[in-house]
Design an enzyme around this catalytic site. Structure first.
Site, PDB file in Angstrom:
ATOM      1  N   CYS A  35      -9.291  -1.779 -11.744  1.00  0.00           N
ATOM      2  CA  CYS A  35      -8.766  -1.034 -11.005  1.00  0.00           C
ATOM      3  C   CYS A  35      -7.332  -1.204 -10.149  1.00  0.00           C
ATOM      4  O   CYS A  35      -7.100  -0.955  -9.445  1.00  0.00           O
ATOM      5  CB  CYS A  35      -9.140  -0.117  -9.860  1.00  0.00           C
ATOM      6  SG  CYS A  35     -10.360  -2.003  -8.888  1.00  0.00           S
ATOM      7  N   HIS A  68       0.855  -1.076  -0.138  1.00  0.00           N
ATOM      8  CA  HIS A  68      -0.163  -0.083   0.163  1.00  0.00           C
ATOM      9  C   HIS A  68       1.183   1.475  -0.051  1.00  0.00           C
ATOM     10  O   HIS A  68       0.291   2.241  -1.000  1.00  0.00           O
ATOM     11  CB  HIS A  68      -1.219   0.197   1.116  1.00  0.00           C
ATOM     12  CG  HIS A  68      -2.266   0.660   1.011  1.00  0.00           C
ATOM     13  ND1 HIS A  68      -3.188   0.951   0.165  1.00  0.00           N
ATOM     14  CD2 HIS A  68      -2.617   1.736   1.350  1.00  0.00           C
ATOM     15  CE1 HIS A  68      -3.752   1.514   0.067  1.00  0.00           C
ATOM     16  NE2 HIS A  68      -3.844   2.328   1.332  1.00  0.00           N
ATOM     17  N   ASP A 100      -4.498  -7.725  -6.205  1.00  0.00           N
ATOM     18  CA  ASP A 100      -4.618  -8.827  -5.281  1.00  0.00           C
ATOM     19  C   ASP A 100      -5.192 -10.150  -5.643  1.00  0.00           C
ATOM     20  O   ASP A 100      -5.358 -11.514  -5.853  1.00  0.00           O
ATOM     21  CB  ASP A 100      -6.063  -8.810  -4.541  1.00  0.00           C
ATOM     22  CG  ASP A 100      -5.634  -7.698  -3.076  1.00  0.00           C
ATOM     23  OD1 ASP A 100      -4.575  -8.223  -1.992  1.00  0.00           O
ATOM     24  OD2 ASP A 100      -6.114  -7.096  -2.010  1.00  0.00           O
ATOM     25  N   GLU A 157     -11.131 -10.141  -6.519  1.00  0.00           N
ATOM     26  CA  GLU A 157     -10.216  -9.858  -6.714  1.00  0.00           C
ATOM     27  C   GLU A 157      -9.382 -11.237  -5.825  1.00  0.00           C
ATOM     28  O   GLU A 157      -8.251 -11.451  -5.401  1.00  0.00           O
ATOM     29  CB  GLU A 157      -9.475  -8.477  -5.062  1.00  0.00           C
ATOM     30  CG  GLU A 157     -10.500  -7.593  -5.442  1.00  0.00           C
ATOM     31  CD  GLU A 157     -10.030  -6.657  -3.919  1.00  0.00           C
ATOM     32  OE1 GLU A 157      -8.985  -6.220  -4.169  1.00  0.00           O
ATOM     33  OE2 GLU A 157     -10.487  -6.449  -3.395  1.00  0.00           O
TER      34      GLU A 157
HETATM   35  C1  PEP Z   1      -6.439  -4.777  -5.800  1.00  0.00           C
HETATM   36  O1  PEP Z   1      -6.621  -5.147  -4.629  1.00  0.00           O
HETATM   37  O2  PEP Z   1      -6.079  -4.264  -6.850  1.00  0.00           O
HETATM   38  C2  PEP Z   1      -6.904  -3.166  -5.365  1.00  0.00           C
HETATM   39  C3  PEP Z   1      -7.271  -2.159  -6.751  1.00  0.00           C
HETATM   40  O3  PEP Z   1      -6.758  -3.229  -3.892  1.00  0.00           O
HETATM   41  P1  PEP Z   1      -6.057  -2.221  -3.570  1.00  0.00           P
HETATM   42  O4  PEP Z   1      -4.761  -1.978  -4.031  1.00  0.00           O
HETATM   43  O5  PEP Z   1      -6.569  -1.474  -2.388  1.00  0.00           O
HETATM   44  O6  PEP Z   1      -6.059  -3.985  -2.096  1.00  0.00           O
HETATM   45 MG    MG Z   2      -7.090  -5.282  -3.253  1.00  0.00          MG
END
Ligand code: PEP
Ligand code: MG
Length: 584
Positions: free
Chosen positions: A509, A194, A462, A438
């Site tokens: 995303c 993150h 994910d 995911e």
């Molecule tokens: C993902 O898992 O691709 C996603 C966009 O969520 P995050 O990166 O916040 O887990």
């Molecule tokens: Mg995610």
């Protein structure tokens, strides 16, 4: 030109920075051993302890003063909490008594007290109170750093500096960005952590996984960070410096060139329009999303609201934060993702992870936690439903793995609507509910999810982690992280096809969506909605404006059935490369 290559890591956030190294000791785990002193040294030791506590207080007060007005209130609040704790007898008087009674060193007296307090907190039933242990650790660590004189660098000006740390929390990254850092280097972490994603959205170069960086690099020396190649250079000669300066200048010119695309349609050469949306996280992303002309917000991560605080945000706080985004975006549709807590997205106060959990990525995270802890979730749900009456808002649920979760969630949303109606508060009764795909199980059952939901969004960060069984934040297994793995591509294709069959929109995303290398493939697979950090929008637009969607759909369609064959993989790479070559 002689290159003095100091460290190779994983480039996680593009761009080049040149600046002075600022070694960060904070966060380093201290391994303290019992140490006892002579009786006559006791008064001096007590003084030394008191002085360390006052210095810790002074540090926090000065940090408080330097926090820019735009810093989220939760980050400010955690500094207040730590200041209060520095006045607490449990952390000040009790260790002093122990120095006096047992002749232990100041560090060791504090460590014993920390361990005793940790036991008390661990035994608490209430998860909110249990999390106070983290605050105790932060405060103890701060005093110990002073006692051991490890943090002389803390008070220094950070403007223009390059942070070198073992690891950084997302909160550290935000705070230090506000203090003007230009890049960071960490010893741990992967490109999908993150903090790395945050670095991309904060627009600063970052290289993670640079082993022994805090030992090899010297505080104050000049560094070059190449966030694209994952290279860190120190002790560079003039030729190398001017080479990197010219690259910074070239990047500046390229950005100016890209800005000319603002307002131009995001359409392929054969006229297919692609919806380019932004992933946002902090209020400061509103401005870039708007000014870069995003068609919407495909992912609004809300975890920052829960970070660095001892109690979760209440409904009004959620509501105010969302309203600021919705009003700031002035009619641009916003997809608010409900709390996705877990793994690298730890929050201090709202929920403490049980120390016994060995596989947090497979544990009680995201929607699982929300369904189990309505105290965390309901204020957020109410606020999202309310803010949807003020502008175009959809709700998106992370980490779905079973349909049961969708049914439970819908039931909860209906109950929330009923309670808002009883309270006489305006809300959107028709709010669209979407799910993030995911987890491979959800991708394999995408048709069933698509029948129950209004839209789907593929979270590749994910999905890749779970499909390939690699921890996305572990740099040791990072070499396996492959968005082009045939199994990953098959799962993505299944979700896109399910959306088409069930006539609901599907977007992506995850970070893959904003990487120009993958855009030809994604278009060829039939995606027409991509969501990415705002800084990637214009380059994505430039890429897709050079592509021929029909041709890609045909070619990828021919490749997908035999995607496991090495020959297909080669053809895929060739396809990606040639699609990206500028048109003659
Ligand atoms: C993902 O898992 O691709 C996603 C966009 O969520 P995050 O990166 O916040 O887990
Ligand atoms: Mg995610």
């Amino acid at each position: 030109m002689t290159l003095s290559c100091t460290g190779i890591g994983i480039g996680t956030s593009r761009g080049i920075a040149i600046g002075q190294a600022h070694l960060l000791q904070r966060g380093r785990r201290l391994e303290l051993m019992p140490r006892y002193i002579d009786r006559e040294e006791v008064p001096d030791e007590v003084d030394r302890f008191r002085q360390a506590v006052s210095e810790a207080r002074r540090q926090l007060r000065s940090a408080q003063k330097k926090i820019p007005a735009s810093t989220p209130s939760d980050i400010v609040a955690f500094i207040d909490t730590h200041l209060l704790m520095l006045n607490d007898a449990a952390l000040v008087e009790v260790p002093i008594n122990r120095i006096r009674e047992q002749s232990c060193s100041a560090e060791w007296a504090l460590q014993i007290q920390r361990n005793e307090l940790a036991q008390v907190f661990d035994a608490m039933e209430d998860p909110y109170l249990r999390t106070r242990k983290d605050d105790v650790d932060h405060v103890v660590n701060r005093i110990q750093q002073r006692l051991l004189q490890l943090d002389e660098n803390e008070q220094e000006e950070l403007e223009g500096k390059i942070i070198v740390a073992q690891d950084l929390t997302p909160a550290d990254a935000i705070l230090m960005r506000h203090r003007g850092i230009t890049a960071f280097i960490t010893e741990y972490g992967g490109p999908m952590s993150h903090t790395a994603i945050l670095a991309r959205s904060l627009g600063i170069p970052a290289v993670v996984g640079v082993r022994h960086a805090t030992h090899c690099l010297r505080h104050g020396e000049q560094l070059i960070v190449d966030g694209e190649q994952g290279v860190v250079l120190a002790a560079v000669d003039d030729d190398t410096l001017s080479y990197y300066r010219s690259r910074i200048e070239a990047a500046r010119l390229q950005t100016a060139e890209l800005r000319r695309l603002i307002g131009q349609p995001a359409a392929t050469r054969d006229g297919r329009t692609i919806r380019l949306m932004a992933n946002i996280e902090l209020p400061e992303d509103i401005e870039s999303t708007r000014s870069l002309g995003a068609d919407g917000v495909g992912l609004y991560r809300t975890e920052y609201l829960y970070m660095n605080r001892s109690t979760p945000p209440d409904e009004e706080e959620h509501y105010r934060a969302y309203l600021e985004v919705v009003q700031g975006l002035d009619g641009i549709p916003v997809t608010i993702r409900t709390l996705d807590l877990g793994v690298d997205k730890q929050i201090d106060g709202a929920y403490a992870r049980d120390e016994q959990v060995c596989n947090p990525a497979l544990g009680l995270r995201a929607i699982r936690l929300c369904l189990k802890e309505p105290r965390l979730f309901l204020p957020q749900l109410r606020a999202i439903l309310r803010v949807a009456a003020a502008g175009p808002v959809r709700i998106m649920i992370p980490m779905l793995s079973t349909l049961q979760e969708v049914y439970q969630l819908k039931e909860l949303i209906e109950q929330t609507k009923a309670s808002l109606a009883r309270d006489g508060l305006p809300f959107d009764p028709m709010i669209q509910i979407g799910g993030m795909i995911e987890v491979p199980a959800a991708a394999l059952s995408a048709d069933a999810f698509a029948r129950e939901l209004d839209f789907l969004s593929i979270g590749t960060n994910d999905l890749i982690q779970y499909t390939l069984a690699i921890d996305r934040i572990d740099d040791e297994v990072n070499y396996l992280y492959d968005p082009l793995h045939p199994s990953v591509l098959r799962l993505i294709q299944m979700v896109i096809d399910a959306g088409r069959r069930q006539k609901i929109p599907v977007s992506m995303c995850g970070e893959m969506a904003g990487d120009p290398h993958y855009i030809p493939l994604l278009l060829g697979m039939g995606l027409t909605e991509l969501s990415m950090q705002p800084g990637a929008l214009l380059e994505a637009k430039r890429t897709l404006r050079g592509l021929n969607a029909d041709g890609l759909i045909r070619q990828v369609g021919e490749l997908m059935p035999s995607i496991d064959d090495p020959e297909s993989t080669d053809r895929l790479s060739w396809l990606i490369r040639t699609s990206l070559e500028p048109a003659p």
